[in-house]
Enzyme design. Structure first.
Site, short mmCIF file in Angstrom:
data_model
loop_
_atom_site.label_atom_id
_atom_site.label_comp_id
_atom_site.label_asym_id
_atom_site.label_seq_id
_atom_site.Cartn_x
_atom_site.Cartn_y
_atom_site.Cartn_z
N HIS A 51 17.01 1.59 -15.53
CA HIS A 51 17.64 2.63 -16.34
C HIS A 51 17.65 2.23 -17.82
CE1 HIS A 51 20.56 5.97 -16.99
NE2 HIS A 51 20.98 5.19 -17.96
N GLU A 52 18.17 1.03 -18.10
CA GLU A 52 18.24 0.59 -19.51
C GLU A 52 16.84 0.41 -20.08
OE1 GLU A 52 21.01 0.95 -20.81
OE2 GLU A 52 22.21 1.00 -18.98
N HIS A 60 15.69 3.60 -21.58
CA HIS A 60 16.24 3.77 -22.93
C HIS A 60 15.46 2.92 -23.93
CE1 HIS A 60 19.78 6.20 -22.13
NE2 HIS A 60 20.26 5.37 -21.23
N GLU A 71 18.93 9.98 -22.41
CA GLU A 71 19.23 9.84 -20.98
C GLU A 71 18.06 10.34 -20.13
OE1 GLU A 71 21.97 8.22 -20.50
OE2 GLU A 71 22.23 8.36 -18.33
#
Lengths: 500, 500
Positions: free
Chosen positions: B264-265, B268, B294
């Site tokens: 997830h990170e 980003h 997001e």
């Protein structure tokens, strides 16, 4: 505006400067410990922007106005007086230099450092020489703005060691030379020499890390107000009074780098961790000078960390971290090996006895550059002659000679003497400590180090920059700088070690 | 002054703001990753000083003057227009609030966050309620300065997702609710359920660390322009464009936290690492909105990281990092287990299917707080009723209910919808990607992810903030926000998984 309001504004301004300094130091620490390599370009710009802001604040009209108003006030507190004096010194140092001239100088520094790196890599002094000439010329020009007492070089010395002069240094360095040079020669001629071969066997890095943490705790370093990291060049940095970090370097084939490097940086850190909380955010919350700072790191490195009692207590622990390397080496042989003294070419690798000679060479050269007529072109020759004269060794090339140190490439003239002053101060402070703690060596052997730290903190650390170095030395030891203590200590220690 | 000179001054000012932001972010990162605990007090002051400076620069007369002069110039470049618009937005947001009122609000935020922590620990909403009331009142007051179009809540939405309105959100959330709620119910009634027991066995932390590094590299994260660390709450932070860091959390008894958190990170970070270098130092060098940001993290987490093809390729590697836990679990069972969908109480632990329902509950509540007459005292009741209605679960206490999220305690109203928008955007973007890369799933299975990253970078990442989110969505996908893509994807995936 009443007096109180002026003081509040003054401290607000100092807090602002210190906040920028903290941000700069966090970024500096981050760059050295683990920032990704591509981060550097933009980070350098950011550091430039914040540094300019600090410069601007220190030389601002607001600063001038506040300092003028505070200077005419009576009955300032000791703290405020010291903060005014410190701020005034910074103000005067920078405001006299025309902004354009200063900006050019900053660019010259950056360029010179990068040229020096190449020059050192290729051992080609001629590359660096024109930049060194410009740096010296710029500083000579600045000296016409700053003025001086006695000799021009005194002003440069004063930036690093307030109150220090060539008169004092000539006196103490002459005494040192007279007795250290012959001692070094006697050692070279001794039949008794240490066996240091075990040092270069493998000491696992993980064991060195654990040993470094162990010694930091043992010496009184507060890990809840600091941390230990690994860097190419070890350093100590104070982000704020409760965030005083140290770094070390783990060389698998020479454990001395990490062990003594860590103890050295720990001495610096103990100074910063024990400054009075009252001084935070005032420009006074750091060591009072480069020399006094170095006295604390060297006190711990040499007088604690290289003492027989320290290893009598801790050698078994160190052995546990590297049994294969150390199990067949006796405590006595270990102690002798880590105290080997031998003339060498590189300052940062020198032992405690020959180290001051490296500094004296640099001092004499800098003094001649600024007070005399020494030309940059002659530096390699002069450097090599002095190494032959003082240490009996001649650099095979300039990388191992005149190009070895980074300092001149950053325009840091007058910095080197503080390293030797640190040793001299430390020995003189130790002599004074012995009057209050005559059982000093027993304490070290028993691991009772808290009383030693408390003694140093009470007399030195807590004051931060509120006391000037020579004033502090006088208050702590009751006399002027006296090289006898260091010389006597070294003579006694090395006469015994080498059975002279 | 000519036009060019104004533009230079403008960009210098933006560079200065960005430099302060970089310093602030380095300090923020440092506090989260390893600063000693005693450092925090002084560091907070330092952060306060630099934050105030950023506020001052953004609302300065100099900024106003430059924006006024640039606004009347014709033929500004796309970049300068966007930088002016962004700076103008920030200027207007803050300059309308009286300085004293804003300072009081900042203090209220700090206090409220600390009260919220205690309220959550003791599950006592009544402690937090008065602070929440004040935060809402303050924002309602600010709304009288800011004004609004349509409904007051729109202005708050716009801070996080420029252009977003309650009209759009009502429309898409209604569609989502209509089809997701029944799907969740059908899943609950299915006879086929995954066996997730293996998940809670031990996955050694060192293996999780290696797996996290492995997946970051696999997805295209540039380690020479970033680094991975461990923190309590994982995050991504961009210090500068070439220093984009991620953190993760290693839970020895639930590897999903680290694996999917890291992926997830990473999503980003890939956004930030691939913004055009030309935008550095301009306020435009970051993701264009919370929702689009997001969408990138969720694209990688859900559409890559939770896909069957991804694990077909990487399951063996993961097994090597934790053979005892995984050797007896088949790929199919593993895939089903990591895609388990089950109504739950805590948003941040929710699966991809039920997650949007958590967001819709918060959205409906916020909307009523600002556009309607919902009272703070009624929040726990309303919260619990909506959880029962949408998810069929009722919080046993407020800690697991209305007090679970930090956002409101910081006054972040209007933030939550961007989480759901991220999912909706991601699904719509994926649909568009499929037109160019119809073999998307095969690429994932073969580990050929560079084409996917290039597609996203070319259409989204490189533009930073120069394109507004809804404009970007239109350009990339050719249509307005359309919830069908997410719903279809989820229906197909979960119908198959649970044999509905």
């Amino acid at each position: 505006m009443n007096e109180n309001a002026i003081e509040i504004r003054f401290y607000d301004l100092l807090q602002k400067i210190e906040s920028y300094n903290e941000a700069l130091n966090v970024m500096f620490w981050d760059l050295r410990t683990g920032a990704p390599k591509k981060a550097v370009d933009q980070r350098s710009k950011t550091i430039g922007v914040l540094s300019s802001e600090v410069f601007r604040l220190k030389t601002s009209n607001e600063m001038k106005e506040l300092l003028d108003q505070l200077s005419i006030q009576e009955e300032l507190s000791v703290k405020t007086s010291a903060a005014v004096e410190e701020s005034m010194k910074e103000y005067k140092k920078y405001e006299k230099i025309p902004e354009k001239e200063y900006a050019e100088y900053v660019m010259l520094q950056t360029k010179a450092e990068s040229v020096w790196e190449t020059a050192k890599e290729t051992s080609d002094f001629s590359l660096f020489a024109p930049y060194l000439e410009k740096l010296i010329e710029a500083n000579k020009k600045f000296l016409t703005y700053w003025g001086y007492e006695g000799t021009p070089y005194n002003t440069l010395l004063d930036f690093y060691e307030p109150g220090m002069t060539t008169d004092i240094l000539d006196r103490v360095f002459n005494s040192l030379r007279e007795r250290i040079v012959p001692l070094v020669k006697r050692i070279a001629g001794s039949n008794k020499q240490p066996d240091t071969s075990f040092i270069y066997q493998t000491f696992p890095v993980e064991g060195q890390r654990k040993a470094s943490e162990f010694f930091l705790k043992e010496l009184g370093y507060d890990f809840s107000a600091g941390r230990l990291d690994e860097t190419v060049h070890p350093f100590q940095i104070s982000l704020n009074r409760s965030d005083v970090r140290v770094t070390t370097k783990y060389d698998a084939n020479d454990f001395r780098t990490a062990i003594f490097g860590t103890i050295h940086e720990c001495g610096h850190a103990l100074y910063e961790q024990n400054i009075s909380a009252d001084l935070e955010g005032t420009l006074l919350c750091s060591g009072t000078s480069y020399g006094i700072h170095e006295s604390q790191s060297l006190f711990y490195e040499n007088f604690v960390g290289r003492s027989f009692g320290f290893w009598k207590r801790h050698y078994e622990t160190l052995r546990e971290f590297s049994p294969e390397q150390l199990n067949s080496v006796s405590l006595e042989d270990f102690y002798f090996a880590i105290n080997e003294s031998k003339p060498s070419l590189i300052r940062i690798e020198a032992d405690e006895l020959t180290y001051p000679l490296h500094i004296m060479i640099r001092y004499e050269i800098e003094k001649e550059l600024f007070n005399g007529n020494l030309a940059v072109a002659d530096l390699p020759r002069v450097w090599n002659e002095k190494y032959e004269e003082y240490l009996g060794v001649t650099p095979p090339n300039d990388a191992k000679g005149v190009l070895q140190d980074v300092h001149w490439s950053g325009g840091s003239f007058g910095y080197f003497p503080s390293y030797a002053l640190g040793l001299l101060y430390a020995a003189q402070i130790r002599e004074s400590m012995l009057k209050d703690l005559p059982d000093l060596e027993e304490r070290i052997e028993k691991g009772e180090l808290s009383g030693i730290l408390a003694w140093l903190s009470e007399r030195i650390h807590q004051y931060g920059k509120t006391k000037k170095p020579l004033q502090l030395l006088m208050e702590v030891t009751g006399e002027e700088l006296n090289p006898t203590y260091l010389i006597d200590f070294l003579e006694e220690k090395y006469t015994k070690l080498y059975s002279l």
